[in-house]
Every structure is written in C-alpha cells, then in structure tokens.
Design a protein around this motif. Structure first.
Motif, mmCIF file in Angstrom:
data_model
loop_
_atom_site.group_PDB
_atom_site.id
_atom_site.type_symbol
_atom_site.label_atom_id
_atom_site.label_comp_id
_atom_site.label_asym_id
_atom_site.label_seq_id
_atom_site.Cartn_x
_atom_site.Cartn_y
_atom_site.Cartn_z
ATOM 1 N N MET A 186 46.030 37.467 -20.144
ATOM 2 C CA MET A 186 46.772 36.654 -19.987
ATOM 3 C C MET A 186 45.708 35.601 -21.590
ATOM 4 S SD MET A 186 47.038 33.223 -17.375
ATOM 5 C CE MET A 186 48.537 34.569 -16.512
ATOM 6 N N LEU A 187 47.663 34.838 -22.064
ATOM 7 C CA LEU A 187 47.349 33.942 -23.671
ATOM 8 C C LEU A 187 47.667 32.999 -23.366
ATOM 9 C CD1 LEU A 187 49.331 37.067 -25.274
ATOM 10 C CD2 LEU A 187 47.097 36.692 -25.294
ATOM 11 N N VAL A 188 46.670 32.410 -24.321
ATOM 12 C CA VAL A 188 46.833 30.766 -23.977
ATOM 13 C C VAL A 188 48.655 30.321 -24.122
ATOM 14 C CG1 VAL A 188 46.642 28.618 -25.578
ATOM 15 C CG2 VAL A 188 44.718 30.356 -25.420
ATOM 16 N N GLU A 189 49.094 30.308 -25.041
ATOM 17 C CA GLU A 189 51.058 29.515 -25.125
ATOM 18 C C GLU A 189 51.272 30.310 -23.620
ATOM 19 O OE1 GLU A 189 53.091 32.745 -27.774
ATOM 20 O OE2 GLU A 189 52.363 34.692 -26.215
ATOM 21 N N GLU A 190 50.966 31.599 -22.706
ATOM 22 C CA GLU A 190 51.460 30.837 -21.163
ATOM 23 C C GLU A 190 50.892 30.191 -20.104
ATOM 24 O OE1 GLU A 190 51.070 35.206 -19.515
ATOM 25 O OE2 GLU A 190 50.380 36.115 -21.559
ATOM 26 N N PRO A 220 48.068 29.826 -30.162
ATOM 27 C CA PRO A 220 48.964 30.615 -28.644
ATOM 28 C C PRO A 220 48.648 31.675 -28.747
ATOM 29 C CG PRO A 220 49.902 30.269 -30.595
ATOM 30 C CD PRO A 220 48.640 29.707 -30.794
ATOM 31 N N LEU A 221 47.828 32.616 -29.388
ATOM 32 C CA LEU A 221 47.515 34.069 -28.973
ATOM 33 C C LEU A 221 46.554 34.424 -28.273
ATOM 34 C CD1 LEU A 221 50.059 35.634 -31.177
ATOM 35 C CD2 LEU A 221 50.190 35.473 -28.792
ATOM 36 N N ASP A 222 45.194 33.266 -28.810
ATOM 37 C CA ASP A 222 43.909 33.367 -28.146
ATOM 38 C C ASP A 222 44.205 33.889 -26.278
ATOM 39 O OD1 ASP A 222 42.634 33.044 -30.496
ATOM 40 O OD2 ASP A 222 42.463 30.925 -29.811
ATOM 41 N N PHE A 223 43.467 34.530 -26.188
ATOM 42 C CA PHE A 223 42.995 34.543 -24.178
ATOM 43 C C PHE A 223 42.241 33.468 -24.168
ATOM 44 C CE2 PHE A 223 42.702 39.148 -26.490
ATOM 45 C CZ PHE A 223 43.995 39.888 -25.050
ATOM 46 N N ILE A 224 43.104 33.789 -22.560
ATOM 47 C CA ILE A 224 42.037 32.114 -22.578
ATOM 48 C C ILE A 224 40.763 32.616 -22.057
ATOM 49 C CG2 ILE A 224 44.563 31.365 -20.509
ATOM 50 C CD1 ILE A 224 42.799 32.926 -18.460
ATOM 51 N N GLU A 225 40.288 33.930 -21.365
ATOM 52 C CA GLU A 225 38.879 33.739 -21.462
ATOM 53 C C GLU A 225 38.279 33.493 -22.722
ATOM 54 O OE1 GLU A 225 40.415 38.217 -21.663
ATOM 55 O OE2 GLU A 225 41.117 36.558 -20.926
ATOM 56 N N GLU A 226 39.139 33.416 -23.716
ATOM 57 C CA GLU A 226 37.981 32.675 -24.962
ATOM 58 C C GLU A 226 37.839 31.614 -25.405
ATOM 59 O OE1 GLU A 226 40.718 35.399 -27.589
ATOM 60 O OE2 GLU A 226 39.507 36.914 -27.884
ATOM 61 N N THR A 263 44.765 27.934 -13.358
ATOM 62 C CA THR A 263 44.879 29.212 -14.208
ATOM 63 C C THR A 263 43.581 30.561 -13.567
ATOM 64 O OG1 THR A 263 46.244 28.784 -16.072
ATOM 65 C CG2 THR A 263 45.296 30.673 -16.134
ATOM 66 N N LEU A 264 42.552 29.952 -14.063
ATOM 67 C CA LEU A 264 41.970 31.114 -13.252
ATOM 68 C C LEU A 264 41.843 32.056 -11.268
ATOM 69 C CD1 LEU A 264 38.705 29.852 -15.251
ATOM 70 C CD2 LEU A 264 40.261 31.841 -15.712
ATOM 71 N N ILE A 265 42.059 30.617 -11.295
ATOM 72 C CA ILE A 265 42.123 30.056 -8.945
ATOM 73 C C ILE A 265 43.359 31.206 -9.282
ATOM 74 C CG2 ILE A 265 43.104 29.096 -7.403
ATOM 75 C CD1 ILE A 265 41.439 26.606 -8.846
#
Length: 215
Positions: A1-5, A87-93, A126-128
């Motif tokens: 999932m991306l930051v922009e989402e 915005p295209l970074d991954f949320i885990e990053e 989001t992680l939940i």
C-alpha cells in the motif's frame, strides 16, 4: 500500500510569519496536533506540534505572564528542517521512519510541494486494516522452515477448503532464525478442521494451542 492511499489531502498550513497565537487557535479549532509550515511556493520549511505550542505558551496559571510570546512568529519555535515522504513510498517504509526518528507525523511532498500529511494514527489504523482484524475471522500461527515453497503449500490447503485468507504476515522465529512464523487470518469462525489437517500434514501450529487437539 502506498502513502498516497492513506494520506490526508486537506492540510492545514501556516506561513513562517504567522503567530504562535494563530497556530494555537488552529490546533484547537480543528482538533489537530501538527501544522506544516510552508512558504509562498507551498514548500515545507518547518512543522509545529501541539507540544511545541504548550512549551512556548504562557502558563494558564499565570494569565499576565509573558503573553507577548503568543505574538511571536511561528518560525521562532517550529522544527526545521522537516522529514518528508513521497506519495509513492510504501507505508511499511514510512513506518520505519516514524520509529527511527521518533516522530508522530510526516508531510507528504511531490516536486518539493506539500500535497498531504500522514500521522501515526493514520498509519496505525491502516496497519490494523491490513491485519484483517476488522473482519470476522480466525487467526492461525504456524512455525515453518525458512525455505521456498512453504507458503504456497499452506495456502493450497486453505484454498482446497474453500476458505478465504484475509491477511498473511511472516516474521522470523526469535529463537531459531532457520524458522519462520506465518500468521494467517482466515474468514471462518471455525478453524478447527483446517488446523487438524495442517497438523496431519506435519505443520507445527502454534496458535490456537488447544489441549487435546490432534498432534
């Protein structure tokens, strides 16, 4: 999932020459904890938090003490430079950014311009959601050797029982790095037949650990 989402696109901002009083009023009015500070080109030049405001503002017990502080420009207490994400970074990053830098929010920029913001609350929510815990489901934890092909074998067993998988997480066994723990959330409230079959096929099911379940 991306930051922009997951980012909030409507961001409350201030200019460096706005006052601490104006920042305090915005924080209270919008019930937010952070305000990015931008210049006329909408580039992020700083960030202010409710804690920064509390530390700078006069004590509520001393109504007449240092009230002129509230009229100081926000650039006198803002944090700068600012850690930002794309915005295209991954949320885990960005989760690792939150952890490593001990921060509670990050502005999102594209071509150096502010386009959004992500808070620790957004990230946690989001992680939940990614765990699938918000759906009716059951959790199974399986210890497996750290080698190729194990996960497809397990998902095949689940698929043959016409059961959907809500989420899959994999992490190393803390006691034995040659082993992995696979955590599955499956869309059934009765996982016992599946657990029984996994055990019959030699898998080490750690959870649920039910006394009397066939080994």
């Amino acid at each position: 999932m991306l930051v922009e989402e997951i980012m909030k696109k409507e961001v409350i901002t201030l200019l460096p020459n706005n006052t601490i009083k104006e920042a305090l009023e915005l924080l209270n009015h919008h019930h937010i904890r952070h305000i990015p500070i931008v210049n006329e080109d909408h580039n992020v030049v700083g960030i202010i938090s409710d804690r920064d405001i509390r530390d700078a503002a006069p004590s509520t017990l001393e109504e007449k003490q240092n009230q002129d502080i509230l009229n100081h420009n926000i650039n006198s207490i803002m944090t700068s430079p600012v850690i930002t994400v794309h915005p295209l970074d991954f949320i885990e990053e960005i989760a690792s950014v939150f952890y490593e830098h001990e921060i509670a929010c990050v502005p999102v920029t594209k071509d150096q311009q502010l386009i959004g913001i992500v808070t620790e609350k957004d990230l946690l929510y989001t992680l939940i959601q990614l765990t699938g815990i918000h759906e009716q489901s059951s959790q199974i934890e399986i210890k497996v050797p750290n080698r190729a092909g194990i996960l497809p074998n397990i998902t095949k067993i689940i698929g043959e029982r016409k059961t959907n998988i809500s989420s899959v997480f994999i992490y190393p066994d803390q006691q034995d790095r040659s082993q992995k723990i696979i955590v599955l959330r499956i869309q059934t409230m009765n996982p016992m037949p599946l657990i029984d079959e996994l055990k019959e096929q030699g898998y080490d099911v750690l959870w649920p650990n039910i006394p009397g379940l066939r080994q």
